[in-house]
Design a protein around this motif. Structure first.
Motif, PDB file in Angstrom:
ATOM      1  N   ALA A   1       0.835  -1.195   0.000  1.00  0.00           N
ATOM      2  CA  ALA A   1       0.000   0.000   0.000  1.00  0.00           C
ATOM      3  C   ALA A   1       0.869   1.245   0.000  1.00  0.00           C
ATOM      4  O   ALA A   1       2.024   1.211   0.437  1.00  0.00           O
ATOM      5  CB  ALA A   1      -0.922   0.007   1.220  1.00  0.00           C
ATOM      6  N   ARG A   2       0.286   2.339  -0.496  1.00  0.00           N
ATOM      7  CA  ARG A   2       0.950   3.643  -0.437  1.00  0.00           C
ATOM      8  C   ARG A   2       0.139   4.571   0.452  1.00  0.00           C
ATOM      9  O   ARG A   2      -1.082   4.696   0.284  1.00  0.00           O
ATOM     10  CB  ARG A   2       1.077   4.270  -1.831  1.00  0.00           C
ATOM     11  CG  ARG A   2       1.870   5.575  -1.819  1.00  0.00           C
ATOM     12  CD  ARG A   2       1.837   6.302  -3.161  1.00  0.00           C
ATOM     13  NE  ARG A   2       0.570   6.982  -3.394  1.00  0.00           N
ATOM     14  CZ  ARG A   2       0.393   7.956  -4.301  1.00  0.00           C
ATOM     15  NH1 ARG A   2       1.401   8.324  -5.077  1.00  0.00           N
ATOM     16  NH2 ARG A   2      -0.798   8.514  -4.455  1.00  0.00           N
ATOM     17  N   ILE A   3       0.827   5.205   1.372  1.00  0.00           N
ATOM     18  CA  ILE A   3       0.212   6.193   2.256  1.00  0.00           C
ATOM     19  C   ILE A   3       0.941   7.514   2.048  1.00  0.00           C
ATOM     20  O   ILE A   3       2.175   7.564   2.074  1.00  0.00           O
ATOM     21  CB  ILE A   3       0.310   5.743   3.733  1.00  0.00           C
ATOM     22  CG1 ILE A   3      -0.618   4.544   3.968  1.00  0.00           C
ATOM     23  CG2 ILE A   3      -0.016   6.886   4.678  1.00  0.00           C
ATOM     24  CD1 ILE A   3      -0.490   3.939   5.350  1.00  0.00           C
ATOM     25  N   VAL A   4       0.187   8.585   1.819  1.00  0.00           N
ATOM     26  CA  VAL A   4       0.771   9.897   1.554  1.00  0.00           C
ATOM     27  C   VAL A   4       0.273  10.895   2.583  1.00  0.00           C
ATOM     28  O   VAL A   4      -0.942  11.053   2.777  1.00  0.00           O
ATOM     29  CB  VAL A   4       0.414  10.395   0.134  1.00  0.00           C
ATOM     30  CG1 VAL A   4       1.152  11.705  -0.162  1.00  0.00           C
ATOM     31  CG2 VAL A   4       0.758   9.348  -0.915  1.00  0.00           C
ATOM     32  N   THR A   5       1.190  11.555   3.249  1.00  0.00           N
ATOM     33  CA  THR A   5       0.840  12.621   4.178  1.00  0.00           C
ATOM     34  C   THR A   5       0.873  13.954   3.437  1.00  0.00           C
ATOM     35  O   THR A   5       1.329  14.041   2.295  1.00  0.00           O
ATOM     36  CB  THR A   5       1.802  12.653   5.377  1.00  0.00           C
ATOM     37  OG1 THR A   5       3.149  12.793   4.887  1.00  0.00           O
ATOM     38  CG2 THR A   5       1.695  11.369   6.180  1.00  0.00           C
ATOM     39  N   ASN A   6       0.389  15.009   4.088  1.00  0.00           N
ATOM     40  CA  ASN A   6       0.300  16.291   3.393  1.00  0.00           C
ATOM     41  C   ASN A   6       0.500  17.464   4.331  1.00  0.00           C
ATOM     42  O   ASN A   6       0.594  17.291   5.549  1.00  0.00           O
ATOM     43  CB  ASN A   6      -1.032  16.403   2.653  1.00  0.00           C
ATOM     44  CG  ASN A   6      -2.212  16.504   3.596  1.00  0.00           C
ATOM     45  OD1 ASN A   6      -2.484  17.555   4.174  1.00  0.00           O
ATOM     46  ND2 ASN A   6      -2.937  15.389   3.784  1.00  0.00           N
ATOM     47  N   TRP A   7       0.520  18.651   3.758  1.00  0.00           N
ATOM     48  CA  TRP A   7       0.858  19.873   4.485  1.00  0.00           C
ATOM     49  C   TRP A   7      -0.089  20.160   5.648  1.00  0.00           C
ATOM     50  O   TRP A   7       0.300  20.811   6.626  1.00  0.00           O
ATOM     51  CB  TRP A   7       0.840  21.076   3.540  1.00  0.00           C
ATOM     52  CG  TRP A   7      -0.554  21.449   3.117  1.00  0.00           C
ATOM     53  CD1 TRP A   7      -1.219  21.021   2.009  1.00  0.00           C
ATOM     54  CD2 TRP A   7      -1.466  22.304   3.829  1.00  0.00           C
ATOM     55  NE1 TRP A   7      -2.495  21.540   1.987  1.00  0.00           N
ATOM     56  CE2 TRP A   7      -2.661  22.335   3.083  1.00  0.00           C
ATOM     57  CE3 TRP A   7      -1.394  23.026   5.015  1.00  0.00           C
ATOM     58  CZ2 TRP A   7      -3.782  23.070   3.480  1.00  0.00           C
ATOM     59  CZ3 TRP A   7      -2.499  23.763   5.414  1.00  0.00           C
ATOM     60  CH2 TRP A   7      -3.672  23.785   4.651  1.00  0.00           C
ATOM     61  N   SER A   8      -1.346  19.690   5.547  1.00  0.00           N
ATOM     62  CA  SER A   8      -2.338  20.024   6.571  1.00  0.00           C
ATOM     63  C   SER A   8      -2.282  19.090   7.778  1.00  0.00           C
ATOM     64  O   SER A   8      -3.059  19.253   8.725  1.00  0.00           O
ATOM     65  CB  SER A   8      -3.749  19.984   5.966  1.00  0.00           C
ATOM     66  OG  SER A   8      -4.124  18.657   5.627  1.00  0.00           O
ATOM     67  N   GLN A   9      -1.377  18.118   7.744  1.00  0.00           N
ATOM     68  CA  GLN A   9      -1.247  17.172   8.844  1.00  0.00           C
ATOM     69  C   GLN A   9       0.024  17.465   9.648  1.00  0.00           C
ATOM     70  O   GLN A   9       0.921  18.163   9.176  1.00  0.00           O
ATOM     71  CB  GLN A   9      -1.211  15.741   8.300  1.00  0.00           C
ATOM     72  CG  GLN A   9      -2.494  15.343   7.585  1.00  0.00           C
ATOM     73  CD  GLN A   9      -2.357  14.067   6.795  1.00  0.00           C
ATOM     74  OE1 GLN A   9      -1.277  13.709   6.342  1.00  0.00           O
ATOM     75  NE2 GLN A   9      -3.466  13.356   6.609  1.00  0.00           N
ATOM     76  N   ASP A  10       0.064  16.917  10.838  1.00  0.00           N
ATOM     77  CA  ASP A  10       1.271  16.997  11.656  1.00  0.00           C
ATOM     78  C   ASP A  10       1.353  15.726  12.491  1.00  0.00           C
ATOM     79  O   ASP A  10       0.525  14.813  12.349  1.00  0.00           O
ATOM     80  CB  ASP A  10       1.280  18.250  12.532  1.00  0.00           C
ATOM     81  CG  ASP A  10       0.059  18.355  13.441  1.00  0.00           C
ATOM     82  OD1 ASP A  10      -0.590  17.318  13.716  1.00  0.00           O
ATOM     83  OD2 ASP A  10      -0.240  19.467  13.896  1.00  0.00           O
ATOM     84  N   ALA A  11       2.332  15.661  13.361  1.00  0.00           N
ATOM     85  CA  ALA A  11       2.539  14.451  14.142  1.00  0.00           C
ATOM     86  C   ALA A  11       1.300  14.076  14.949  1.00  0.00           C
ATOM     87  O   ALA A  11       0.917  12.904  15.024  1.00  0.00           O
ATOM     88  CB  ALA A  11       3.743  14.635  15.061  1.00  0.00           C
ATOM     89  N   ALA A  12       0.655  15.072  15.538  1.00  0.00           N
ATOM     90  CA  ALA A  12      -0.510  14.781  16.383  1.00  0.00           C
ATOM     91  C   ALA A  12      -1.692  14.272  15.563  1.00  0.00           C
ATOM     92  O   ALA A  12      -2.397  13.347  15.981  1.00  0.00           O
ATOM     93  CB  ALA A  12      -0.902  16.033  17.160  1.00  0.00           C
ATOM     94  N   SER A  13      -1.904  14.858  14.400  1.00  0.00           N
ATOM     95  CA  SER A  13      -3.090  14.504  13.619  1.00  0.00           C
ATOM     96  C   SER A  13      -3.012  13.114  13.006  1.00  0.00           C
ATOM     97  O   SER A  13      -4.045  12.535  12.669  1.00  0.00           O
ATOM     98  CB  SER A  13      -3.321  15.546  12.515  1.00  0.00           C
ATOM     99  OG  SER A  13      -2.300  15.496  11.542  1.00  0.00           O
ATOM    100  N   VAL A  14      -1.804  12.567  12.836  1.00  0.00           N
ATOM    101  CA  VAL A  14      -1.685  11.225  12.257  1.00  0.00           C
ATOM    102  C   VAL A  14      -1.436  10.160  13.321  1.00  0.00           C
ATOM    103  O   VAL A  14      -1.256   8.986  12.994  1.00  0.00           O
ATOM    104  CB  VAL A  14      -0.565  11.170  11.190  1.00  0.00           C
ATOM    105  CG1 VAL A  14      -0.852  12.153  10.059  1.00  0.00           C
ATOM    106  CG2 VAL A  14       0.806  11.416  11.799  1.00  0.00           C
ATOM    107  N   GLU A  15      -1.456  10.553  14.586  1.00  0.00           N
ATOM    108  CA  GLU A  15      -1.171   9.590  15.653  1.00  0.00           C
ATOM    109  C   GLU A  15      -2.172   8.438  15.662  1.00  0.00           C
ATOM    110  O   GLU A  15      -1.817   7.294  15.975  1.00  0.00           O
ATOM    111  CB  GLU A  15      -1.170  10.306  16.996  1.00  0.00           C
ATOM    112  CG  GLU A  15      -0.878   9.408  18.188  1.00  0.00           C
ATOM    113  CD  GLU A  15       0.460   8.684  18.091  1.00  0.00           C
ATOM    114  OE1 GLU A  15       0.551   7.551  18.598  1.00  0.00           O
ATOM    115  OE2 GLU A  15       1.407   9.262  17.504  1.00  0.00           O
ATOM    116  N   VAL A  16      -3.427   8.716  15.299  1.00  0.00           N
ATOM    117  CA  VAL A  16      -4.424   7.660  15.308  1.00  0.00           C
ATOM    118  C   VAL A  16      -4.091   6.580  14.284  1.00  0.00           C
ATOM    119  O   VAL A  16      -4.269   5.373  14.554  1.00  0.00           O
ATOM    120  CB  VAL A  16      -5.840   8.241  15.077  1.00  0.00           C
ATOM    121  CG1 VAL A  16      -5.946   8.921  13.736  1.00  0.00           C
ATOM    122  CG2 VAL A  16      -6.901   7.148  15.223  1.00  0.00           C
ATOM    123  N   LEU A  17      -3.579   6.967  13.111  1.00  0.00           N
ATOM    124  CA  LEU A  17      -3.137   5.970  12.135  1.00  0.00           C
ATOM    125  C   LEU A  17      -1.867   5.285  12.614  1.00  0.00           C
ATOM    126  O   LEU A  17      -1.697   4.069  12.423  1.00  0.00           O
ATOM    127  CB  LEU A  17      -2.906   6.611  10.765  1.00  0.00           C
ATOM    128  CG  LEU A  17      -2.336   5.683   9.676  1.00  0.00           C
ATOM    129  CD1 LEU A  17      -3.205   4.438   9.484  1.00  0.00           C
ATOM    130  CD2 LEU A  17      -2.176   6.429   8.348  1.00  0.00           C
TER     131      LEU A  17
END
Length: 337
Positions: A313-329
């Motif tokens: 799989a490919r997962i792409v993060t972006n400018w509107s995210q940060d460490a806290a916002s992706v913690e759930v994933l």
């Protein structure tokens, strides 16, 4: 949560504000006050005289750049998985009126100087074979790897030895610079790049990318690019809205701040990928080994991403995210074991 692509992200608020601020009468096409500032803004950013124009899309940017470097009878050396080779519907051949891609393999979608040199050595210098006239590389690559200044310079040496131009597809150029923590000139003109497709949309823009030309032929090539832009239908009549976005991203290094946020989010996910990474995470893309059941489990929890062949799989993060916002994933990945 969406991790499909950084193309799907919202527009960065300062960029949206810049579009609104540009919503007043001015000259059409690229004769407005915003477009007139692009040369100076990019010259300041790269600390060298540069010529810059806006174009409507990344495909147009890459193809127009290559049309300025390669004639219809020429060849363009590219990685076999480069965006120009597999995701642009033959646009480079269309814009150049016939030039062909000479694709090569390479780990993580990187070209190696030795592989390029070997391929060039197979071309006879007669009219019966297609001469190679350009090399194109993607930084960060299609697998999220970053070319260092030395790697770019070595490819440039090969290009210049053979009288070829060097183009960089910088759809994620900001992510590459953020990873290297270098001056943007170090992986472009100082390393021998002739023209850069400077990505904006993946980094908070709405629409529009920049083509940036360096070196003694910058003026001539930029003038040619303007002709290609018009002929291909990409000279939009209200270009100030594109230029305003680009200028805003450059101001106060917003382009770098956005890229750093995306990169940092990717690092948080990578740290919780538990040995699943197929490639080192250097920008804002992760390629993970996932079984179908594991992928289904993540999707059931509300995470959306692309399958990348069987068992990946490919997962792409972006400018509107940060460490806290992706913690759930990150927690969900860690729970997979």
């Amino acid at each position: 949560m969406h991790f499909f692509s950084d193309n799907a992200t919202p527009v960065c608020p300062p960029v949206m504000a810049a579009i609104a601020a540009a919503d007043r009468e001015d000259h059409g096409y690229d004769r407005d006050a915003w477009s007139a500032r692009l040369d100076g803004a990019f010259s300041d950013l790269f600390d060298t005289p540069a010529k810059a124009i806006w174009v409507a899309s990344g495909t147009a940017a890459n193809s127009i750049a290559l049309a300025c470097l390669c004639p219809p009878y020429g060849g363009i050396v590219a990685h076999e998985e480069a965006h120009v080779a597999v995701d642009e519907c033959g646009a480079p051949a269309f814009f150049t009126h016939g030039a062909s891609l000479m694709t090569l393999p390479g780990e993580g979608a990187k070209l190696s100087p030795d592989a390029v040199q070997e391929r060039l050595g197979t071309i006879r210098p007669d009219v019966h074979q297609m001469p190679a006239r350009a090399i194109t590389i993607t930084n960060a690559t299609e697998y999220g790897l970053v070319y260092t200044p030395d790697e770019v310079a070595r490819l440039s040496t090969v290009a210049k030895t053979h009288g070829m131009g060097l183009h960089m597809d910088g759809a994620r150029f900001a992510n590459a610079v953020a990873h290297l923590d270098c001056d943007p000139g170090d992986i472009t003109w100082r390393a021998g790049v002739d023209v850069l497709s400077f990505g904006c949309v993946k980094n908070g823009g709405m629409v529009g990318e920049a083509l940036v030309f360096f070196g003694p032929q910058a003026n001539v090539r930029a003038a040619e690019a303007e002709r290609w832009r018009k002929r291909s239908g990409h000279l939009v009549s209200k270009g100030r809205y594109l230029a305003a976005q680009i200028l805003t991203l450059l101001e106060d290094d917003l382009w770098l701040a956005n890229a750093r946020a995306a990169n940092e989010a990717a690092q948080v996910l990578a740290a919780n990928a538990s040995g699943r990474l197929m490639y080192s995470v250097q920008a804002n893309e992760l390629f993970l080994e996932l079984t179908a059941a594991e992928a289904a489990s993540l999707r059931a929890q509300g995470f959306e991403f692309h399958d990348w062949g069987e068992g990946a799989a490919r997962i792409v993060t972006n400018w509107s995210q940060d460490a806290a916002s992706v913690e759930v994933l990150a927690q969900a990945l860690r729970a997979l074991g």
